[in-house]
Design an enzyme around this catalytic site. Structure first.
Site, PDB file in Angstrom:
ATOM      1  N   HIS A  77       4.280  45.148  11.934  1.00  0.00           N
ATOM      2  CA  HIS A  77       3.074  44.661  11.766  1.00  0.00           C
ATOM      3  C   HIS A  77       2.702  44.378  10.204  1.00  0.00           C
ATOM      4  O   HIS A  77       2.200  43.346   9.740  1.00  0.00           O
ATOM      5  CB  HIS A  77       1.870  45.521  12.219  1.00  0.00           C
ATOM      6  CG  HIS A  77       0.801  45.170  12.248  1.00  0.00           C
ATOM      7  ND1 HIS A  77      -0.121  43.985  12.354  1.00  0.00           N
ATOM      8  CD2 HIS A  77      -0.326  46.046  11.183  1.00  0.00           C
ATOM      9  CE1 HIS A  77      -1.241  44.028  11.794  1.00  0.00           C
ATOM     10  NE2 HIS A  77      -1.682  44.845  10.967  1.00  0.00           N
ATOM     11  N   GLU A 137       1.059  44.149  -6.051  1.00  0.00           N
ATOM     12  CA  GLU A 137       0.998  43.475  -4.710  1.00  0.00           C
ATOM     13  C   GLU A 137      -0.431  43.084  -4.080  1.00  0.00           C
ATOM     14  O   GLU A 137      -0.582  42.012  -3.573  1.00  0.00           O
ATOM     15  CB  GLU A 137       2.095  43.741  -3.881  1.00  0.00           C
ATOM     16  CG  GLU A 137       2.169  43.155  -2.569  1.00  0.00           C
ATOM     17  CD  GLU A 137       2.948  41.770  -2.462  1.00  0.00           C
ATOM     18  OE1 GLU A 137       3.282  41.237  -3.356  1.00  0.00           O
ATOM     19  OE2 GLU A 137       2.577  41.226  -1.347  1.00  0.00           O
ATOM     20  N   TYR A 149      -2.918  43.099  -5.383  1.00  0.00           N
ATOM     21  CA  TYR A 149      -3.778  41.977  -6.093  1.00  0.00           C
ATOM     22  C   TYR A 149      -3.085  40.498  -5.806  1.00  0.00           C
ATOM     23  O   TYR A 149      -3.798  39.572  -5.849  1.00  0.00           O
ATOM     24  CB  TYR A 149      -3.691  42.365  -7.475  1.00  0.00           C
ATOM     25  CG  TYR A 149      -4.600  43.612  -8.034  1.00  0.00           C
ATOM     26  CD1 TYR A 149      -5.787  43.742  -7.168  1.00  0.00           C
ATOM     27  CD2 TYR A 149      -4.386  44.575  -8.487  1.00  0.00           C
ATOM     28  CE1 TYR A 149      -6.444  44.802  -7.242  1.00  0.00           C
ATOM     29  CE2 TYR A 149      -5.149  45.735  -8.697  1.00  0.00           C
ATOM     30  CZ  TYR A 149      -6.257  45.636  -8.036  1.00  0.00           C
ATOM     31  OH  TYR A 149      -7.100  46.714  -8.130  1.00  0.00           O
ATOM     32  N   SER A 161     -14.364  31.473  -5.337  1.00  0.00           N
ATOM     33  CA  SER A 161     -14.863  31.038  -6.372  1.00  0.00           C
ATOM     34  C   SER A 161     -14.997  29.331  -6.598  1.00  0.00           C
ATOM     35  O   SER A 161     -15.655  28.792  -7.207  1.00  0.00           O
ATOM     36  CB  SER A 161     -14.324  31.412  -7.644  1.00  0.00           C
ATOM     37  OG  SER A 161     -14.059  32.928  -7.855  1.00  0.00           O
ATOM     38  N   THR A 205     -13.851  44.354 -10.970  1.00  0.00           N
ATOM     39  CA  THR A 205     -14.168  43.728  -9.376  1.00  0.00           C
ATOM     40  C   THR A 205     -15.504  43.630  -9.436  1.00  0.00           C
ATOM     41  O   THR A 205     -16.050  42.715  -8.726  1.00  0.00           O
ATOM     42  CB  THR A 205     -13.448  44.742  -8.467  1.00  0.00           C
ATOM     43  OG1 THR A 205     -12.060  45.081  -8.941  1.00  0.00           O
ATOM     44  CG2 THR A 205     -13.670  44.335  -7.065  1.00  0.00           C
TER      45      THR A 205
HETATM   46  C1  HEM Z   1     -11.986  48.525  -6.579  1.00  0.00           C
HETATM   47  C2  HEM Z   1     -10.575  48.117  -6.146  1.00  0.00           C
HETATM   48  C3  HEM Z   1      -9.730  48.988  -5.578  1.00  0.00           C
HETATM   49  C4  HEM Z   1      -9.567  50.441  -5.805  1.00  0.00           C
HETATM   50  C5  HEM Z   1     -10.295  51.307  -6.792  1.00  0.00           C
HETATM   51  C6  HEM Z   1      -8.487  50.679  -4.763  1.00  0.00           C
HETATM   52  C7  HEM Z   1      -7.886  52.105  -4.631  1.00  0.00           C
HETATM   53  C8  HEM Z   1      -6.888  52.346  -3.800  1.00  0.00           C
HETATM   54  C9  HEM Z   1      -6.284  53.616  -3.713  1.00  0.00           C
HETATM   55  C10 HEM Z   1      -6.632  54.928  -4.697  1.00  0.00           C
HETATM   56  C11 HEM Z   1      -5.434  53.638  -2.577  1.00  0.00           C
HETATM   57  C12 HEM Z   1      -4.644  54.904  -2.254  1.00  0.00           C
HETATM   58  C13 HEM Z   1      -5.329  55.382  -1.081  1.00  0.00           C
HETATM   59  C14 HEM Z   1      -4.294  56.498  -0.603  1.00  0.00           C
HETATM   60  O1  HEM Z   1      -3.361  55.920   0.250  1.00  0.00           O
HETATM   61  O2  HEM Z   1      -4.628  57.601  -0.282  1.00  0.00           O
HETATM   62  C15 HEM Z   1      -5.580  52.238  -1.934  1.00  0.00           C
HETATM   63  C16 HEM Z   1      -4.886  52.100  -0.945  1.00  0.00           C
HETATM   64  C17 HEM Z   1      -4.520  50.727  -0.690  1.00  0.00           C
HETATM   65  N1  HEM Z   1      -5.427  49.662  -1.004  1.00  0.00           N
HETATM   66 FE1  HEM Z   1      -6.847  49.678  -2.587  1.00  0.00          FE
HETATM   67  N2  HEM Z   1      -8.101  49.665  -4.166  1.00  0.00           N
HETATM   68  C18 HEM Z   1      -8.924  48.811  -4.498  1.00  0.00           C
HETATM   69  C19 HEM Z   1      -8.835  47.365  -3.968  1.00  0.00           C
HETATM   70  C20 HEM Z   1      -7.930  46.935  -3.205  1.00  0.00           C
HETATM   71  C21 HEM Z   1      -7.570  45.384  -2.901  1.00  0.00           C
HETATM   72  C22 HEM Z   1      -8.393  44.417  -3.579  1.00  0.00           C
HETATM   73  C23 HEM Z   1      -6.598  45.441  -1.807  1.00  0.00           C
HETATM   74  C24 HEM Z   1      -5.794  44.197  -1.345  1.00  0.00           C
HETATM   75  C25 HEM Z   1      -6.405  43.092  -1.239  1.00  0.00           C
HETATM   76  C26 HEM Z   1      -6.233  47.135  -1.711  1.00  0.00           C
HETATM   77  C27 HEM Z   1      -5.157  47.367  -0.944  1.00  0.00           C
HETATM   78  C28 HEM Z   1      -4.976  48.524  -0.665  1.00  0.00           C
HETATM   79  C29 HEM Z   1      -3.720  48.852   0.205  1.00  0.00           C
HETATM   80  C30 HEM Z   1      -2.968  47.894   1.070  1.00  0.00           C
HETATM   81  C31 HEM Z   1      -3.835  50.270   0.210  1.00  0.00           C
HETATM   82  C32 HEM Z   1      -2.934  51.196   1.049  1.00  0.00           C
HETATM   83  C33 HEM Z   1      -1.288  51.077   1.058  1.00  0.00           C
HETATM   84  C34 HEM Z   1      -1.021  51.749   2.041  1.00  0.00           C
HETATM   85  O3  HEM Z   1      -1.051  53.138   1.963  1.00  0.00           O
HETATM   86  O4  HEM Z   1      -0.108  51.143   3.173  1.00  0.00           O
HETATM   87  N3  HEM Z   1      -6.994  47.695  -2.498  1.00  0.00           N
HETATM   88  N4  HEM Z   1      -6.434  51.711  -2.713  1.00  0.00           N
END
Ligand code: HEM
Ligand SMILES: [Cu+2]
Lengths: 608, 356
Positions: free
Chosen positions: A83, A262, A264, A275, A335
């Site tokens: 998935h 990725e 991003y 936008s 952001t």
């Molecule tokens: C303010 C912006 C963001 C911050 C500060 C942030 C922070 C984080 C952090 C710290 C994690 C790790 C969490 C963990 O596994 O314990 C995480 C996971 C993740 N974030 Fe973000 N994130 C932000 C925006 C985004 C955006 C824009 C996306 C994608 C469109 C995104 C996609 C993901 C994904 C896919 C994971 C999980 C990956 C996984 O464990 O399978 N994040 N994010």
């Protein structure tokens, strides 16, 4: 006053080609036209969106009630792995590729991308990689080590052949993405219409430019990681084998050094689409246009310095944790800048709400929720609890579904009329929007509670007394709503393509170049090369005296690239190498490698 | 413009929407309402408390930001909706430098406000305990799909259920014998990965007596979902004290008391169980305690509350069910199916359950 009808006055160009054009199926198989390749990417992406959704539906059925035995643990792990892999690499990225392919040349006033055959090569390599990956379902079971495939679980003593399909398939997707990255960087930097300075470029083009750099620089680490994995599994090396002095953490660093940029890659294009759409339906320019661009660039840059926030529980030590916590928190700033500029665009506009605008507007709060929970897990003391729990699942689905996917849906309603020449049904569009919005919140909002209540992600079953029953049931109902809404969209696309209302060149009274040509555009995109005088060339053409786009009297002579099957030949050879590695048929690998050499020779010597 | 055929007919879709919205609201009202037993934000140890404190700090900040964003959005949508027939263009504003500066500087201050205390929290969680005080130090090894707890100083070895003492500092040294696991008992503290080839400490000091559940939080194969764990926090004194538990665990295994238990012990000794399991005072042949293939130490298995990493409650019947066909309880379980008869399985169940 000038109008877009003026452009019809331009005489049709004459064009010369190296070979006569092909027709029918042969044309699609050998096409190098960025628009056709865009359509191929779009159809594949849509198909895989449905496949990924079906996989989610299956494992949500399993999770609807506690102690369920609809799926075994092994099947469940396969479905969650596929998935996520499907949604990221085979649905969202190809839909982004579809929009980039179709619209980047149109938006910058070009006739095609810089390297049309490389573009075809990217597509076929992607398609064959995706088929290879999914063929695992038929041959010995899907990969089941999670989408980030942590070593040593992916090692041959712990996982079956699914992982071989996974690494070979992903390696092909990586090749495809890196090649596309280079192609689009060159296209955007070199092929803009006269007068289109970088700061006059549409925000969407900017965001696509940023993600092409991210692709070009973030896919190499994971490709290296995948090759090391392939060596471990195929030739018995020990890069990730602790007992022999290898290090599984190496994989985590390589993966997340790719993985964070990725995410991003997945979100920036949708930010670009939003936008583009907000100004059109508020009837005013994007507020803080430059700030939105700079913050997008900043996000892209910083995205390379935060990967460790996926590894706070690993035990990197307090100093590394502190560094990654700080860099991650800082990403929140650009952001936030974007969010407030979108609000600034709405404020004081004259807003209308066609479906495209509904999705673009609902992107803002949904993405904000995801961003704010991201700020939470940038703090390691919080993240130690939230990591690998449903709270993180909620976070990334708010940013990916509420953000990236809703942005792409907005893009579908906004841009598809240019491709098909037909408007989508607004009525069905609104059903799609509301049902989808309800479904996604119903699924993902309660997951914040599930995480806080101690439910880890990727567990195929849970006991009835843990207090997770209602929230899981809601999640399953929500997925059914989302699936229904998506089918409504597919139906809408198909029926409108056949018998929708004609869209005309410029159905939204928009301001960028793609709307000055016909819907669908001719093979050569524009009858004449537009001269760009402002950051809203078409808007100003229609409304600002002195800013009309000049229409030439004489016909342009243009060189159009010819169909070629050589890109696909090389893609097939890469596929055969991967099949050889999978089946340990070394002669096949050698023959296919020679095929690549021959293909490159044929390619470079072919008159374009 | 086409005209609306029946502008005054009450719209059926309105009622449909109302019902839809109400049922949705109802559904939301249900969310998060089950009584959780592993609530991260009901800490029982200092580690979880630090996490909870930061969570509430950021939650408050986030709530304010979200409220501001949503308010501006809603007001803008209501106020600046295009009126029918109003074809005039709105003011064409390209931006405002002061506002850009404001919404860059304010988030920066917020980020600083969150990050500076966070750094303190990181180092607080990593602070080595005072080694002059009483400390319970346990070597934790994750294995597909159970947990081994080795108390080196106390010379005892148990599985899946960790026993500690209220108010006493605990050090868990996390490692793994095979793939990566992650030990997570939400009310005790955040999760820590158990990495093969590495050994990382996790410090906590429980302040509430009780039994607290958790499970593996890193995908580790087919039965990842069935890799539970449990922490039992004992009082300092009384029959149920930690010291009393240690004293019980340090004893050799009990002798069989009934003919069936006797038969069970014989099955244990003769059917291959001893290759992987130790019962102190009966058989200590099992190869390398921390190797991937060794199974849980069974010396006092009957004293545990559950079997197979909290998959089944501890009863003689459940042990029988497990030994008869481990893979039927836990897909892929690494314990061999020894082909015991029903009778043999029942005997082993009775014997092991008696090993309090
Ligand atoms: C303010 C912006 C963001 C911050 C500060 C942030 C922070 C984080 C952090 C710290 C994690 C790790 C969490 C963990 O596994 O314990 C995480 C996971 C993740 N974030 Fe973000 N994130 C932000 C925006 C985004 C955006 C824009 C996306 C994608 C469109 C995104 C996609 C993901 C994904 C896919 C994971 C999980 C990956 C996984 O464990 O399978 N994040 N994010
Ligand atoms: Cu990240």
């Amino acid at each position: 006053m000038a109008s877009i009808a003026d452009f019809a006055r331009a005489p049709a160009p004459t064009y010369h080609m190296a070979r006569p054009p092909k027709t029918g199926l042969m044309d699609w198989l050998t096409t190098v036209d960025h628009k056709k390749i865009g359509i191929l990417y779009g159809l594949s992406g849509l198909f895989y969106l449905l496949v990924g959704g079906l996989e989610a539906l299956l494992f949500r059925i399993q999770l609807a009630v506690p102690d369920n035995d609809f799926l075994t643990g092994e099947q469940f792990n396969g479905l969650v792995t596929m998935h996520a892999t499907t949604m990221v690499f085979l649905a969202v990225m190809p839909i982004i590729a579809a929009i980039s392919n179709y619209f980047i040349p149109l938006m910058i006033g070009a006739r095609d991308v810089a390297f049309p055959r490389m573009n075809a090569f990217s597509f076929w390599t992607f398609l064959f990689g995706s088929l290879l990956l999914n063929s695992s379902f038929l041959f010995g079971g899907a990969p089941n080590a999670g989408w980030f495939g942590y070593a040593p679980l992916t090692g041959s003593q712990y996982s079956g052949s699914g992982i071989d399909f996974w690494w070979t398939g992903l390696a092909m997707l990586a090749i495809s993405s890196m090649v596309a990255g280079v192609n689009f960087i060159v296209t955007i930097l070199n092929m803009r219409a006269p007068g289109m300075t970088l700061m006059r470029m549409p925000v969407l083009v900017w965001m696509i430019l940023v993600i092409q750099f991210l692709l070009a620089f973030s896919f190499p680490p994971i490709t290296v990681g995948l090759i090391l994995l392939g060596f471990d599994r195929t030739f018995g090396t020990v890069f990730y084998q602790v007992s022999m002095g290898g290090d599984p953490q190496l994989w985590q660093h390589l993966f997340w050094l790719f993985g964070h940029p990725e995410v991003y890659v997945l979100i920036l294009p949708s930010m670009g689409i939003v936008s583009e759409i907000l100004p059109v339906f508020t009837r005013r320019p994007l507020f803080g246009h430059h700030a939105v661009i700079f913050s997008g660039v900043a996000i892209g840059f910083m995205g390379f310095g935060v990967w460790g926030h996926h590894m706070f529980t690993v035990g990197m030590g307090p100093i590394a944790d502190a560094a990654f916590a700080s860099t991650t928190a800082i990403v929140g700033i650009p952001t936030g800048v974007k969010i407030f500029n979108w609000l600034g665009t709405l404020w004081g506009g004259k807003i209308t709400f066609p479906t495209a605008m509904l999705f673009a507007v609902s992107f803002i709060p949904m993405f904000t929720i995801g961003g704010l929970s991201g700020v939470m897990h940038s703090s390691p003391p919080i993240d130690l609890q939230q990591h690998n729990s449903y709270f993180v699942v909620a976070h990334f689905h708010y940013v990916l579904v509420g953000g990236a996917l809703q942005g792409l849906f907005a893009g579908v309603y906004f841009y598809l009329p240019k491709i098909t020449g037909k408007l989508l049904s607004e009525k069905l569009g609104k059903v799609h929007f509301w049902v989808f919005l309800a479904g996604m919140n119903l699924t993902f909002f309660p997951q914040h509670f599930l995480g806080n209540h101690g439910m880890p992600r990727r567990i195929y079953t849970y006991p009835a007394d843990a207090g997770w029953n209602t929230d899981n049931m809601l999640g399953t109902i929500g997925v059914i709503l989302m699936a229904t809404a998506t089918l409504v969209m597919v139906y809408n696309i198909l029926t409108s393509w056949k018998k929708g209302k004609p869209a005309g060149n410029d159905p939204w009274d928009a301001s960028t170049l793609e709307w000055m040509t016909t819907s669908p555009p001719p093979v050569h995109n524009f009858d004449f090369t537009p001269v760009v005088l402002s950051e809203r060339p078409l808007w100003d053409h229609k409304r600002t005296p002195g800013f009309e786009i000049p229409v030439p009297e004489t016909s342009e002579s243009i060189h159009m690239p010819s169909n070629s099957w050589r890109p696909m030949l090389i893609s097939v050879c890469i596929l055969l190498i991967m099949v050889g590695l999978l089946t340990h048929l070394w002669p096949l690998c050698i023959v296919a490698a020679l095929g690549i050499v021959a293909g490159v020779y044929l390619w470079v010597t072919e008159p374009a | 413009m086409h005209t609306d055929a029946a502008p005054h007919r009450p719209s059926p879709s309105l009622a449909t929407w109302l019902i839809a919205c109400l049922s949705l609201l109802g559904a939301f009202a249900l969310s998060g309402c089950d009584k959780p037993t592993r609530d991260v934000y009901q800490p029982v140890a200092d580690s979880a408390e630090i996490s909870a404190w930061f969570y509430h700090l950021v939650l408050a900040v986030d709530a304010v930001i979200l409220a501001i964003v949503v308010t501006i959005l809603v007001v803008a949508i209501v106020r600046f909706r295009k009126k029918p027939g109003d074809e005039e263009l709105p003011p064409q504003s390209f931006g405002n430098m002061k506002m850009e500066v404001a919404w860059t500087v304010i988030p920066t201050l917020i980020v600083i406000g969150i990050t500076v205390p966070t750094l303190g929290g990181i180092f607080e969680l990593a602070r080595k305990p005072d080694l002059n005080q009483k400390i319970i130090e346990v070597e934790v090894t994750g294995k597909q799909w159970w947990w081994e707890f080795d108390y080196a100083k106390e010379k005892l070895n148990t599985a899946n259920e960790l026993h500690v003492e209220v108010g006493t500092q605990v050090i868990l040294n996390m490692t793994s014998a095979d793939v990566i696991h992650s030990w997570w008992v939400p009310r005790i503290g955040g999760k820590r990965d158990a990495n093969p080839g590495r050994r990382y400490p996790f410090y906590f000091r429980p302040y509430q007596v009780g039994t607290f559940d958790g499970q593996c939080a890193e995908l580790c194969g087919a039965s990842h979902a069935l890799m539970g764990t449990r922490v039992i926090v004992h009082p300092k004194t009384g029959a149920d004290s930690y010291e009393a538990w240690v004293a019980r665990e340090q004893q050799q295994a009990q002798k069989p008391a009934t003919p069936q238990q006797e038969a069970g012990q014989k099955v244990f000794m003769t059917k291959g169980c001893v290759a992987c399991h130790t019962i102190r005072g009966v058989s200590e042949l099992a190869v390398g305690a921390r190797s991937r293939t060794s199974g849980p130490n069974l010396t006092h298995v009957g004293g545990r509350t559950s079997i197979a990493a909290r998959t089944l409650p501890m009863t003689a019947q459940n042990i029988a069910k497990w030994v008869k066909n481990p893979q039927a309880v836990k897909q892929g379980a690494l314990m061999t199916n020894l082909g015991l008869s029903d009778e043999e399985a029942a005997a082993v169940g009775a014997y092991l359950a008696s090993l309090k």
